[in-house]
Design a protein around this motif. Structure first.
Motif, PDB file in Angstrom:
ATOM      1  N   ARG A  37       0.891  -1.152   0.000  1.00 26.84           N
ATOM      2  CA  ARG A  37       0.000   0.000   0.000  1.00 26.84           C
ATOM      3  C   ARG A  37       0.925   1.196   0.000  1.00 26.84           C
ATOM      4  NH1 ARG A  37      -1.529   3.982   3.148  1.00 26.84           N
ATOM      5  NH2 ARG A  37      -3.632   4.799   3.072  1.00 26.84           N
ATOM      6  N   VAL A  38       0.886   1.972  -1.056  1.00 24.34           N
ATOM      7  CA  VAL A  38       1.765   3.127  -1.149  1.00 24.34           C
ATOM      8  C   VAL A  38       0.946   4.369  -1.468  1.00 24.34           C
ATOM      9  CG1 VAL A  38       3.780   1.777  -1.846  1.00 24.34           C
ATOM     10  CG2 VAL A  38       2.304   2.747  -3.592  1.00 24.34           C
ATOM     11  N   ALA A  39       1.400   5.485  -0.945  1.00 24.62           N
ATOM     12  CA  ALA A  39       0.777   6.770  -1.246  1.00 24.62           C
ATOM     13  C   ALA A  39       1.774   7.586  -2.053  1.00 24.62           C
ATOM     14  CB  ALA A  39       0.409   7.504   0.040  1.00 24.62           C
ATOM     15  N   SER A  40       1.295   8.112  -3.157  1.00 30.35           N
ATOM     16  CA  SER A  40       2.124   8.992  -3.973  1.00 30.35           C
ATOM     17  C   SER A  40       2.211  10.353  -3.289  1.00 30.35           C
ATOM     18  CB  SER A  40       1.502   9.172  -5.352  1.00 30.35           C
ATOM     19  OG  SER A  40       1.317   7.920  -5.954  1.00 30.35           O
ATOM     20  N   ARG A  41       3.127  11.171  -3.725  1.00 30.70           N
ATOM     21  CA  ARG A  41       3.275  12.504  -3.160  1.00 30.70           C
ATOM     22  C   ARG A  41       1.993  13.319  -3.298  1.00 30.70           C
ATOM     23  NH1 ARG A  41       7.881  13.319  -0.012  1.00 30.70           N
ATOM     24  NH2 ARG A  41       9.526  12.091  -0.919  1.00 30.70           N
ATOM     25  N   ASP A  42       1.170  13.014  -4.339  1.00 26.57           N
ATOM     26  CA  ASP A  42      -0.089  13.739  -4.523  1.00 26.57           C
ATOM     27  C   ASP A  42      -1.220  13.166  -3.674  1.00 26.57           C
ATOM     28  OD1 ASP A  42      -0.823  11.401  -5.808  1.00 26.57           O
ATOM     29  OD2 ASP A  42      -1.234  12.332  -7.738  1.00 26.57           O
ATOM     30  N   GLY A  43      -0.935  12.119  -2.884  1.00 23.94           N
ATOM     31  CA  GLY A  43      -1.918  11.537  -1.989  1.00 23.94           C
ATOM     32  C   GLY A  43      -2.667  10.346  -2.552  1.00 23.94           C
ATOM     33  N   HIS A  44      -2.514  10.046  -3.836  1.00 18.23           N
ATOM     34  CA  HIS A  44      -3.197   8.904  -4.436  1.00 18.23           C
ATOM     35  C   HIS A  44      -2.643   7.608  -3.847  1.00 18.23           C
ATOM     36  CE1 HIS A  44      -5.347   6.581  -7.424  1.00 18.23           C
ATOM     37  NE2 HIS A  44      -4.239   5.901  -7.632  1.00 18.23           N
ATOM     38  N   VAL A  45      -3.529   6.729  -3.386  1.00 15.62           N
ATOM     39  CA  VAL A  45      -3.127   5.470  -2.754  1.00 15.62           C
ATOM     40  C   VAL A  45      -3.261   4.331  -3.758  1.00 15.62           C
ATOM     41  CG1 VAL A  45      -3.676   3.817  -0.921  1.00 15.62           C
ATOM     42  CG2 VAL A  45      -3.781   6.273  -0.466  1.00 15.62           C
ATOM     43  N   VAL A  46      -2.231   3.489  -3.818  1.00 17.62           N
ATOM     44  CA  VAL A  46      -2.210   2.314  -4.688  1.00 17.62           C
ATOM     45  C   VAL A  46      -2.000   1.091  -3.807  1.00 17.62           C
ATOM     46  CG1 VAL A  46      -0.966   1.143  -6.549  1.00 17.62           C
ATOM     47  CG2 VAL A  46      -1.241   3.623  -6.614  1.00 17.62           C
TER      48      VAL A  46
END
Length: 118
Positions: free
Chosen positions: A100-109
């Motif tokens: 579970r990772v969050a991009s710098r823009d907040g989008h979670v994958v």
């Protein structure tokens, strides 16, 4: 007039670069690779994504075939790459990497994949 306006709009669409913020982050490479059959225990799990990761929002979990969590280090994040070091040698068997990772823009994958040690 209408024809030149349409031509100008078409030129803008073609000439302007795509905006990265519109694209969602996704996994592009992993080690061990998905569905890999390894002859030796890996020392770490490394995941590379399209976009930079937020260190606070990065979780990488390794589990065995019985869904027991395998001890690893906390995730280390460098740009678009997250990695965990495996605390012990893996026995032969199937393993699952979940992330579970969050991009710098907040989008979670979120995602998962498996590999085997033989």
């Amino acid at each position: 007039m209408l024809r030149s306006l349409a031509a100008a709009a078409a030129a803008l669409v073609v000439l302007l670069p795509g905006t990265p913020a519109w694209a969602h982050n996704s996994l592009v490479d992993s080690s061990p690779a998905a569905n890999a059959h390894l002859s030796a225990s890996p020392k770490q799990v490394t995941l590379r994504f399209l976009q930079r990761l937020s260190p606070a929002g990065t979780v990488i979990v390794l589990a065995d075939a019985a869904r027991r969590r395998v001890p690893t280090s906390a995730p280390a994040v460098a740009g678009a790459t997250g990695a965990v070091t495996i605390a012990r040698k893996l026995a032969s068997g199937a393993y699952t990497v979940a992330y579970r990772v969050a991009s710098r823009d907040g989008h979670v994958v979120r995602g998962w994949y498996g590999f085997t040690v033989a």
